[in-house]
Design a protein around this motif. Sequence first.
Motif, mmCIF file in Angstrom:
data_model
loop_
_atom_site.group_PDB
_atom_site.id
_atom_site.type_symbol
_atom_site.label_atom_id
_atom_site.label_comp_id
_atom_site.label_asym_id
_atom_site.label_seq_id
_atom_site.Cartn_x
_atom_site.Cartn_y
_atom_site.Cartn_z
ATOM 1 N N ALA A 41 0.923 -1.041 -0.072
ATOM 2 C CA ALA A 41 0.100 -0.026 0.078
ATOM 3 C C ALA A 41 0.895 1.204 0.080
ATOM 4 O O ALA A 41 0.575 2.246 -0.916
ATOM 5 C CB ALA A 41 -0.827 0.030 1.232
ATOM 6 N N GLU A 42 1.854 1.229 0.680
ATOM 7 C CA GLU A 42 2.644 2.416 1.018
ATOM 8 C C GLU A 42 3.574 2.634 -0.388
ATOM 9 O O GLU A 42 3.496 3.764 -0.951
ATOM 10 C CB GLU A 42 3.955 1.981 2.054
ATOM 11 C CG GLU A 42 4.264 3.319 2.675
ATOM 12 C CD GLU A 42 5.213 3.110 3.930
ATOM 13 O OE1 GLU A 42 6.303 3.786 3.930
ATOM 14 O OE2 GLU A 42 4.760 2.425 4.811
ATOM 15 N N GLU A 43 3.961 1.551 -1.128
ATOM 16 C CA GLU A 43 4.848 1.644 -2.172
ATOM 17 C C GLU A 43 3.897 2.322 -3.505
ATOM 18 O O GLU A 43 4.468 2.876 -4.283
ATOM 19 C CB GLU A 43 5.377 0.053 -2.617
ATOM 20 C CG GLU A 43 5.863 -0.117 -3.969
ATOM 21 C CD GLU A 43 7.433 -0.342 -3.607
ATOM 22 O OE1 GLU A 43 7.912 -0.084 -2.354
ATOM 23 O OE2 GLU A 43 8.325 -0.054 -4.551
ATOM 24 N N TYR A 44 2.540 1.887 -3.350
ATOM 25 C CA TYR A 44 1.512 2.148 -4.583
ATOM 26 C C TYR A 44 0.984 3.517 -4.178
ATOM 27 O O TYR A 44 0.230 3.813 -5.096
ATOM 28 C CB TYR A 44 1.086 1.047 -5.090
ATOM 29 C CG TYR A 44 1.551 0.265 -6.000
ATOM 30 C CD1 TYR A 44 1.589 0.238 -7.367
ATOM 31 C CD2 TYR A 44 2.415 -0.803 -5.206
ATOM 32 C CE1 TYR A 44 2.347 -0.309 -8.071
ATOM 33 C CE2 TYR A 44 3.102 -1.398 -6.426
ATOM 34 C CZ TYR A 44 3.052 -1.505 -7.370
ATOM 35 O OH TYR A 44 3.870 -2.264 -8.423
ATOM 36 N N ASP A 45 1.191 3.940 -3.005
ATOM 37 C CA ASP A 45 0.224 5.276 -2.404
ATOM 38 C C ASP A 45 -1.036 4.824 -2.507
ATOM 39 O O ASP A 45 -1.964 5.811 -2.900
ATOM 40 C CB ASP A 45 0.833 6.317 -3.226
ATOM 41 C CG ASP A 45 0.189 7.642 -2.393
ATOM 42 O OD1 ASP A 45 0.143 7.429 -1.339
ATOM 43 O OD2 ASP A 45 0.375 8.779 -3.018
ATOM 44 N N VAL A 46 -1.668 3.677 -2.195
ATOM 45 C CA VAL A 46 -3.016 3.437 -1.906
ATOM 46 C C VAL A 46 -3.493 2.803 -0.694
ATOM 47 O O VAL A 46 -2.423 2.611 0.211
ATOM 48 C CB VAL A 46 -3.331 2.282 -3.082
ATOM 49 C CG1 VAL A 46 -3.310 2.894 -4.459
ATOM 50 C CG2 VAL A 46 -2.553 1.045 -2.923
ATOM 51 N N SER A 47 -4.771 2.750 -0.485
ATOM 52 C CA SER A 47 -4.953 1.914 1.120
ATOM 53 C C SER A 47 -4.643 0.615 1.225
ATOM 54 O O SER A 47 -4.615 -0.291 0.114
ATOM 55 C CB SER A 47 -6.561 2.345 1.275
ATOM 56 O OG SER A 47 -7.149 1.251 0.317
ATOM 57 N N ARG A 48 -4.358 0.085 2.331
ATOM 58 C CA ARG A 48 -4.176 -1.233 2.580
ATOM 59 C C ARG A 48 -5.538 -1.991 2.307
ATOM 60 O O ARG A 48 -5.276 -3.133 1.656
ATOM 61 C CB ARG A 48 -3.904 -1.503 4.255
ATOM 62 C CG ARG A 48 -3.488 -2.654 4.551
ATOM 63 C CD ARG A 48 -3.351 -2.779 6.110
ATOM 64 N NE ARG A 48 -3.124 -4.292 6.648
ATOM 65 C CZ ARG A 48 -4.219 -5.348 6.564
ATOM 66 N NH1 ARG A 48 -5.156 -4.886 6.061
ATOM 67 N NH2 ARG A 48 -3.503 -6.528 7.029
#
Lengths: 108, 108
Positions: A41-48
Motif C-alpha cells: 500500500a505504501e509503495e503504490y500510495d493506495v489504502s491497505r
Amino acid sequence: MLEKTNRMNYLYDFYQALLTPKQSSYMALYYLDDYSLGEIAEEYDVSRQAVYDNIKRTEAMLEEYEEKLLLFEKFQKRSELITKMKQLASDGENSVLAEMIAELEKLD
Amino acid sequence: MLEKTNRMNYLYDFYQALLTPKQSSYMALYYLDDYSLGEIAEEYDVSRQAVYDNIKRTEAMLEEYEEKLLLFEKFQKRSELITKMKQLASDGENSVLAEMIAELEKLD
C-alpha cells in the motif's frame, strides 16, 4: 497458510500472463517477495484495503483459470510421471515405461 | 484456409473454457460442424454480419490466449517428443530417452 502460498505461487506462475500489470505486481510483491499488505500500500500510495481487495480478486481469478484450464493439476501429474519415467529409463524397464508415456500423452 | 481451420480447431480445443457460451457455440458450429455464417445467423436469428464479427473477435481472443499461454505450441512440442520416446522405449535406447524426458520436463 504455507500450503496456500505455495499453491498461489504456482497458479501465479502459470497464469500471470492473463493478469493486468497492477494485479501481477501486487501478487509478485505479496507472494514472491513476501511484502506485507501495508508495505505494498505504501509503495503504490493506495489504502491497505485496496491492496487487500485487489489481491483477493486476483486469487479468485487464478483459481477460476485453474478450474477451467487445469494447468497446475496437469503439471503436477506430468511431474510425477516424469520422475517415474526417469527412474525406469535408467533401469531399462521399457514395457512399463511405454504405459507411462501413453498416460502422459492423455494429459495433453 | 485448411491450415487456419486446423489451427483454430486446436486453439478452440485448448481455450474454449475461457469463451462465453455464445462465442463457444458459434465457433463450434463454424469450425467443427462446418456451418456457414448464414446458417449460424439463421439458427440464432441474428444477422450474418453479427456472426462474422463475433467469430473474428473470438479468433483474435484465441490467438491472444495462445500468445500468452502457448498451450498449443507446447502441445505440439510434447507430441513430437512423445512420438520419439515411444519409438525409443520400444528400441531400448535408454540414454537418448533420458535426454528427451529432460527436454519434455523443460516444457512445463
